[in-house]
Design a protein around this motif. Structure first.
Motif, PDB file in Angstrom:
ATOM      1  N   SER A 198      61.944   2.880-128.112  1.00  0.00           N
ATOM      2  CA  SER A 198      61.694   4.279-128.467  1.00  0.00           C
ATOM      3  C   SER A 198      60.229   4.486-128.813  1.00  0.00           C
ATOM      4  CB  SER A 198      62.578   4.675-129.661  1.00  0.00           C
ATOM      5  OG  SER A 198      62.333   3.813-130.748  1.00  0.00           O
ATOM      6  N   GLU A 199      59.336   4.155-127.875  1.00  0.00           N
ATOM      7  CA  GLU A 199      57.905   4.315-128.096  1.00  0.00           C
ATOM      8  C   GLU A 199      57.326   5.084-126.916  1.00  0.00           C
ATOM      9  OE1 GLU A 199      55.479   1.289-129.873  1.00  0.00           O
ATOM     10  OE2 GLU A 199      57.151  -0.078-129.867  1.00  0.00           O
ATOM     11  N   TYR A 200      57.839   6.287-126.695  1.00  0.00           N
ATOM     12  CA  TYR A 200      57.366   7.094-125.585  1.00  0.00           C
ATOM     13  C   TYR A 200      55.868   7.315-125.720  1.00  0.00           C
ATOM     14  CZ  TYR A 200      62.351   8.149-125.469  1.00  0.00           C
ATOM     15  OH  TYR A 200      63.710   8.055-125.433  1.00  0.00           O
ATOM     16  N   GLY A 201      55.203   7.463-124.585  1.00  0.00           N
ATOM     17  CA  GLY A 201      53.771   7.699-124.614  1.00  0.00           C
ATOM     18  C   GLY A 201      52.957   6.446-124.832  1.00  0.00           C
ATOM     19  N   LYS A 202      53.593   5.302-124.866  1.00  0.00           N
ATOM     20  CA  LYS A 202      52.890   4.058-125.107  1.00  0.00           C
ATOM     21  C   LYS A 202      53.202   3.036-124.021  1.00  0.00           C
ATOM     22  CE  LYS A 202      52.512   4.364-130.161  1.00  0.00           C
ATOM     23  NZ  LYS A 202      53.049   5.714-130.316  1.00  0.00           N
ATOM     24  N   ASP A 203      53.294   3.498-122.787  1.00  0.00           N
ATOM     25  CA  ASP A 203      53.506   2.552-121.696  1.00  0.00           C
ATOM     26  C   ASP A 203      52.374   1.537-121.653  1.00  0.00           C
ATOM     27  OD1 ASP A 203      55.825   3.755-120.956  1.00  0.00           O
ATOM     28  OD2 ASP A 203      54.969   4.956-119.355  1.00  0.00           O
ATOM     29  N   VAL A 204      51.150   2.024-121.800  1.00  0.00           N
ATOM     30  CA  VAL A 204      49.984   1.147-121.904  1.00  0.00           C
ATOM     31  C   VAL A 204      49.130   1.629-123.072  1.00  0.00           C
ATOM     32  CG1 VAL A 204      47.924   0.248-120.780  1.00  0.00           C
ATOM     33  CG2 VAL A 204      49.950   0.745-119.401  1.00  0.00           C
ATOM     34  N   VAL A 205      48.847   0.743-123.970  1.00  0.00           N
ATOM     35  CA  VAL A 205      47.927   1.043-125.066  1.00  0.00           C
ATOM     36  C   VAL A 205      46.686   0.189-124.856  1.00  0.00           C
ATOM     37  CG1 VAL A 205      47.559   1.033-127.554  1.00  0.00           C
ATOM     38  CG2 VAL A 205      49.833   1.545-126.634  1.00  0.00           C
ATOM     39  N   ALA A 206      45.534   0.839-124.890  1.00  0.00           N
ATOM     40  CA  ALA A 206      44.296   0.116-124.603  1.00  0.00           C
ATOM     41  C   ALA A 206      43.142   0.693-125.414  1.00  0.00           C
ATOM     42  CB  ALA A 206      43.976   0.184-123.112  1.00  0.00           C
ATOM     43  N   VAL A 207      42.097  -0.101-125.515  1.00  0.00           N
ATOM     44  CA  VAL A 207      40.863   0.336-126.181  1.00  0.00           C
ATOM     45  C   VAL A 207      39.736   0.234-125.169  1.00  0.00           C
ATOM     46  CG1 VAL A 207      39.180  -0.194-127.975  1.00  0.00           C
ATOM     47  CG2 VAL A 207      41.635  -0.353-128.470  1.00  0.00           C
ATOM     48  N   GLY A 208      38.924   1.285-125.103  1.00  0.00           N
ATOM     49  CA  GLY A 208      37.814   1.258-124.169  1.00  0.00           C
ATOM     50  C   GLY A 208      36.913   2.460-124.352  1.00  0.00           C
ATOM     51  N   LYS A 209      35.791   2.450-123.644  1.00  0.00           N
ATOM     52  CA  LYS A 209      34.860   3.568-123.712  1.00  0.00           C
ATOM     53  C   LYS A 209      35.281   4.671-122.759  1.00  0.00           C
ATOM     54  CE  LYS A 209      30.639   1.308-125.340  1.00  0.00           C
ATOM     55  NZ  LYS A 209      29.200   1.051-125.064  1.00  0.00           N
ATOM     56  N   LYS A 244      33.896   4.931-127.830  1.00  0.00           N
ATOM     57  CA  LYS A 244      35.018   3.994-127.832  1.00  0.00           C
ATOM     58  C   LYS A 244      36.232   4.664-128.448  1.00  0.00           C
ATOM     59  CE  LYS A 244      36.132  -0.772-129.173  1.00  0.00           C
ATOM     60  NZ  LYS A 244      35.656  -1.977-129.899  1.00  0.00           N
ATOM     61  N   LYS A 245      37.358   4.584-127.756  1.00  0.00           N
ATOM     62  CA  LYS A 245      38.567   5.279-128.202  1.00  0.00           C
ATOM     63  C   LYS A 245      39.797   4.397-128.018  1.00  0.00           C
ATOM     64  CE  LYS A 245      36.594   9.722-126.724  1.00  0.00           C
ATOM     65  NZ  LYS A 245      36.735  10.891-125.810  1.00  0.00           N
ATOM     66  N   ARG A 246      40.874   4.814-128.675  1.00  0.00           N
ATOM     67  CA  ARG A 246      42.189   4.194-128.434  1.00  0.00           C
ATOM     68  C   ARG A 246      42.937   5.103-127.460  1.00  0.00           C
ATOM     69  NH1 ARG A 246      45.561   5.841-133.875  1.00  0.00           N
ATOM     70  NH2 ARG A 246      44.037   7.331-134.703  1.00  0.00           N
ATOM     71  N   PHE A 247      43.411   4.514-126.387  1.00  0.00           N
ATOM     72  CA  PHE A 247      44.070   5.267-125.320  1.00  0.00           C
ATOM     73  C   PHE A 247      45.561   4.959-125.294  1.00  0.00           C
ATOM     74  CE2 PHE A 247      39.693   5.327-124.070  1.00  0.00           C
ATOM     75  CZ  PHE A 247      39.517   6.469-123.302  1.00  0.00           C
ATOM     76  N   TYR A 248      46.353   6.019-125.212  1.00  0.00           N
ATOM     77  CA  TYR A 248      47.788   5.887-124.998  1.00  0.00           C
ATOM     78  C   TYR A 248      48.085   6.442-123.599  1.00  0.00           C
ATOM     79  CZ  TYR A 248      48.376   5.166-130.075  1.00  0.00           C
ATOM     80  OH  TYR A 248      48.307   4.685-131.356  1.00  0.00           O
ATOM     81  N   PHE A 249      48.410   5.557-122.663  1.00  0.00           N
ATOM     82  CA  PHE A 249      48.689   5.975-121.301  1.00  0.00           C
ATOM     83  C   PHE A 249      50.197   6.086-121.095  1.00  0.00           C
ATOM     84  CE2 PHE A 249      44.564   3.845-121.048  1.00  0.00           C
ATOM     85  CZ  PHE A 249      43.826   4.747-120.294  1.00  0.00           C
ATOM     86  N   GLU A 250      50.643   7.259-120.689  1.00  0.00           N
ATOM     87  CA  GLU A 250      52.057   7.479-120.367  1.00  0.00           C
ATOM     88  C   GLU A 250      52.186   7.525-118.843  1.00  0.00           C
ATOM     89  OE1 GLU A 250      56.097   8.363-120.175  1.00  0.00           O
ATOM     90  OE2 GLU A 250      54.848   7.400-121.696  1.00  0.00           O
ATOM     91  N   LEU A 251      52.923   6.569-118.279  1.00  0.00           N
ATOM     92  CA  LEU A 251      53.033   6.447-116.832  1.00  0.00           C
ATOM     93  C   LEU A 251      54.320   7.094-116.321  1.00  0.00           C
ATOM     94  CD1 LEU A 251      50.796   4.409-117.495  1.00  0.00           C
ATOM     95  CD2 LEU A 251      51.805   2.840-115.839  1.00  0.00           C
ATOM     96  N   LYS A 252      54.172   7.908-115.299  1.00  0.00           N
ATOM     97  CA  LYS A 252      55.314   8.544-114.648  1.00  0.00           C
ATOM     98  C   LYS A 252      55.224   8.288-113.146  1.00  0.00           C
ATOM     99  CE  LYS A 252      57.237  10.450-118.255  1.00  0.00           C
ATOM    100  NZ  LYS A 252      58.591  10.028-118.716  1.00  0.00           N
ATOM    101  N   GLY A 253      56.065   7.426-112.671  1.00  0.00           N
ATOM    102  CA  GLY A 253      56.104   7.117-111.245  1.00  0.00           C
ATOM    103  C   GLY A 253      57.499   7.310-110.695  1.00  0.00           C
ATOM    104  N   GLY A 254      57.711   6.798-109.497  1.00  0.00           N
ATOM    105  CA  GLY A 254      59.030   6.925-108.887  1.00  0.00           C
ATOM    106  C   GLY A 254      59.423   8.373-108.707  1.00  0.00           C
ATOM    107  N   GLU A 255      60.622   8.736-109.125  1.00  0.00           N
ATOM    108  CA  GLU A 255      61.126  10.101-108.981  1.00  0.00           C
ATOM    109  C   GLU A 255      60.343  11.097-109.845  1.00  0.00           C
ATOM    110  OE1 GLU A 255      65.241   9.980-109.871  1.00  0.00           O
ATOM    111  OE2 GLU A 255      65.795   8.895-108.044  1.00  0.00           O
ATOM    112  N   ASP A 256      59.652  10.609-110.854  1.00  0.00           N
ATOM    113  CA  ASP A 256      58.918  11.497-111.775  1.00  0.00           C
ATOM    114  C   ASP A 256      57.443  11.657-111.413  1.00  0.00           C
ATOM    115  OD1 ASP A 256      61.199  11.876-113.262  1.00  0.00           O
ATOM    116  OD2 ASP A 256      60.766  10.221-114.628  1.00  0.00           O
ATOM    117  N   ARG A 257      57.033  11.124-110.264  1.00  0.00           N
ATOM    118  CA  ARG A 257      55.595  11.133-109.970  1.00  0.00           C
ATOM    119  C   ARG A 257      55.045  12.536-109.726  1.00  0.00           C
ATOM    120  NH1 ARG A 257      58.249   9.268-105.518  1.00  0.00           N
ATOM    121  NH2 ARG A 257      57.695  10.048-103.446  1.00  0.00           N
TER     122      ARG A 257
END
Length: 575
Positions: free
Chosen positions: A47-58, A64-77
């Motif tokens: 139950s951690e929606y919006g946190k498919d990939v958590v990363a730090v970068g410029k 420099k920021k903390r990024f929360y990447f939410e991935l939607k592929g397949g039928e939801d693309r």
């Protein structure tokens, strides 16, 4: 015309399963210099929606920021009105990304500016555009200092083209055209295209290895590119509904990658092995999926035969079966290295395919020795000598009957074309070689290992009456070898040659004698004594084994069709 963006966009649009986008996206972030803290495979199902990939970068503003990447592929693309508002939909995921906390030991993570990014390999449809923009402006107002951004197909195509595909893989017209031709002709033959072989060679030879400190980014991009190629080949193979394509191409990639590692003395380099493990584990997952798809059919009666394959199916069925068993036994051998594996399951899987396809006891060319040796070794390792004996006797019976009824032995020149001509024209081709049988020499040593005196007497009589020479290939490289001075290729050691040279012949033929003192009868006990003298004839400390990848040697023998060396079966003590 620069076809690179078209190739990249077309490929990204072809990712029709969510897990495919989940696999490739972290590669892009790595190439962009992000430090990834968690990946999709680690969060899916929680139950951690919006946190498919958590990363730090410029970010593009240099902050420099903390990024929360939410991935939607397949039928939801593709974002539609329904995809926005459904349960576990985009609105719910982005809202969770904004408010849910992420625990990490990364120093200073919580004080970094937060940015939520919606990633999808599709489009924002007109029907959803107004609702989406309204939600973003309300949920992520500028005064809250939490940014939200969308990376759709156009944005992804640019990023992947410039920073991943274009960073190392498609850097010039030569590699771009080769890669494009590989994809276009992927299903054109049953082999591997020259373009693919040349492409991998070009990538691996582009820079000379001088350590991680020099060109560190280039090496990371190279290794990420190899991972990327693996994924592209796999997804394209699925489009053709033919994972055999991925099996063939990725086998070459894995072996070529390992050869490059050996040539650069990196088999003990931790960083390099981590990248290699990524490629290798993906390859093994593809092999597992291949067998999950095909095993049910392969284990029914004559499951590996093709009814409508034409007049050469008699040969094709046998060739197909032995090739199937090569890769099946390769995977089963890896499973057997796990002390917790269910050995009964291994036995049932192997025996089912053999029983369903009786041509698995009918070698047509000498190199069929590879799966035969693996089958016998697996049964012996499973303490199932009864199955080993049954299989060995079946193979010996077929060879003897083939010679007595059709004057045909397995072709020592390993040419299926010769076998087809012999079968159809009933006349032995000029280059058909069956006066010498390395296969029969191997099988006779298994007769000793399994203590089959009666079978020894039958085979010995058969060999003598038909004047068949028995010989085994032994490399000059053995630890106690007295012929090392005869090694022709002094630049490549045995490991390096095994993983690169399908024409490897740096060795000698060891004659297996069936007479004592040239003319006296050799009893079974005499033969076993001679076998014991030969046990230590070839021993070698493989660098591949020391690095923890001994099973890769099996794959090299399979792919390059190099007969196993005697140390493959002489590890067995006599009963």
């Amino acid at each position: 015309m620069n076809i690179k963006p078209l190739i990249v966009k077309s490929y990204l649009e072809s990712l029709t399963e969510e897990k495919e986008l989940n696999t490739i996206f972290p590669m892009l972030l790595t190439s962009l210099g992000f430090e990834i803290l968690t990946k999709p495979t680690e969060n899916k199902g929680f139950s951690e929606y919006g946190k498919d990939v958590v990363a730090v970068g410029k970010d593009k503003d240099g902050i420099k920021k903390r990024f929360y990447f939410e991935l939607k592929g397949g039928e939801d693309r593709n974002i539609t009105a329904n995809k926005l508002t459904k349960n576990d939909g985009i609105i719910e995921s982005l809202r969770e990304a904004k408010y849910a906390e992420f625990e990490t030991t990364y120093k200073g993570f919580d004080v970094l500016p937060k940015k939520v990014v919606l990633v999808h390999n599709g489009e924002l449809k007109g029907s959803a555009r107004k609702t989406y923009k309204g939600f973003i402006s309300k949920e992520f107002p500028e005064e809250e200092n939490i940014e939200c951004e969308r990376w759709g197909i156009e944005k992804l195509s640019i990023e992947f083209s410039e920073h991943l595909f274009g960073a190392y893989l498609l850097t010039d017209q030569s590699t771009t055209k080769k890669f494009n031709r590989v994809l276009i002709n992927l299903n054109a033959s049953s082999g591997i295209s020259d373009d693919f072989i040349k492409l991998i060679d070009e990538l691996l030879s582009k820079n000379e290895w001088q350590g991680w400190k020099k060109k560190k980014r280039q090496w990371k991009l190279l290794f990420e590119s190899l991972k990327l190629i693996s994924l592209v080949i796999y997804t394209e193979s699925k489009e053709y509904n033919n994972l055999d394509i991925a099996k063939r191409y990725l086998t070459h990639l894995v072996l070529r990658f390992w050869h490059w590692i050996l040539k650069n003395d990196l088999e003990n380099d931790k960083k390099t092995k981590e990248y290699f493990d990524d490629v290798l584990n993906f390859y093994l997952s593809v092999l597992s999926e291949y067998f999950k798809r095909t095993y049910t059919i392969a284990s029914i009666q004559d499951g590996l035969s093709y009814e409508n394959s034409g007049r050469y199916e008699q040969v094709g069925y046998t060739k197909r079966t032995f090739e199937y068993l090569e890769y099946l036994t390769f995977l089963l051998n890896i499973d057997l290295s796990n002390p917790k594996v269910d050995k009964e399951t291994i036995k049932k899987m192997l025996s089912a395919v053999i029983s369903a396809n009786n041509v698995s006891l009918r070698p047509l060319v000498d190199i069929n020795s590879i799966p035969i040796v693996d089958i016998l070794n697996i049964y012996i390792q499973l303490d199932d000598n009864a199955s080993a004996i049954n299989y060995l006797q079946g193979v010996l019976s077929y060879i003897i009957n083939g010679k007595e009824k059709y004057n045909r032995m397995p072709d020592a020149n390993n040419s299926y074309e010769n076998v087809i001509r012999f079968t159809t024209e009933k006349e032995k081709p000029v280059y058909y070689s069956d006066s010498t049988s390395p296969l029969l020499a191997v099988l006779l040593e298994y007769v000793a290992i399994l203590n089959l005196e009666n079978d020894y007497n039958i085979v010995r009589k058969f060999v003598i009456e038909n004047k068949i020479d028995l010989g085994l290939f032994v490399p000059h490289h053995g630890k106690s070898s007295i012929s090392k001075n005869l090694i022709k290729n002094m630049e490549d050691d045995l490991d390096e040659q095994l993983f690169s040279n399908p024409h490897f012949n740096d060795g000698y033929q060891r004659d297996i004698r069936l007479f004592m003192n040239l003319h006296d009868e050799m009893t079974f006990e005499d033969f076993k004594n001679e076998y014991n003298k030969r046990v230590d004839e070839f021993e070698f400390d493989y660098r591949t084994d020391k690095a923890g990848y001994s099973f890769l040697r099996n794959l090299a023998h399979i792919y390059f069709q190099i007969p196993y060396f005697p140390d493959k079966w002489r590890v067995h003590s006599l009963n």
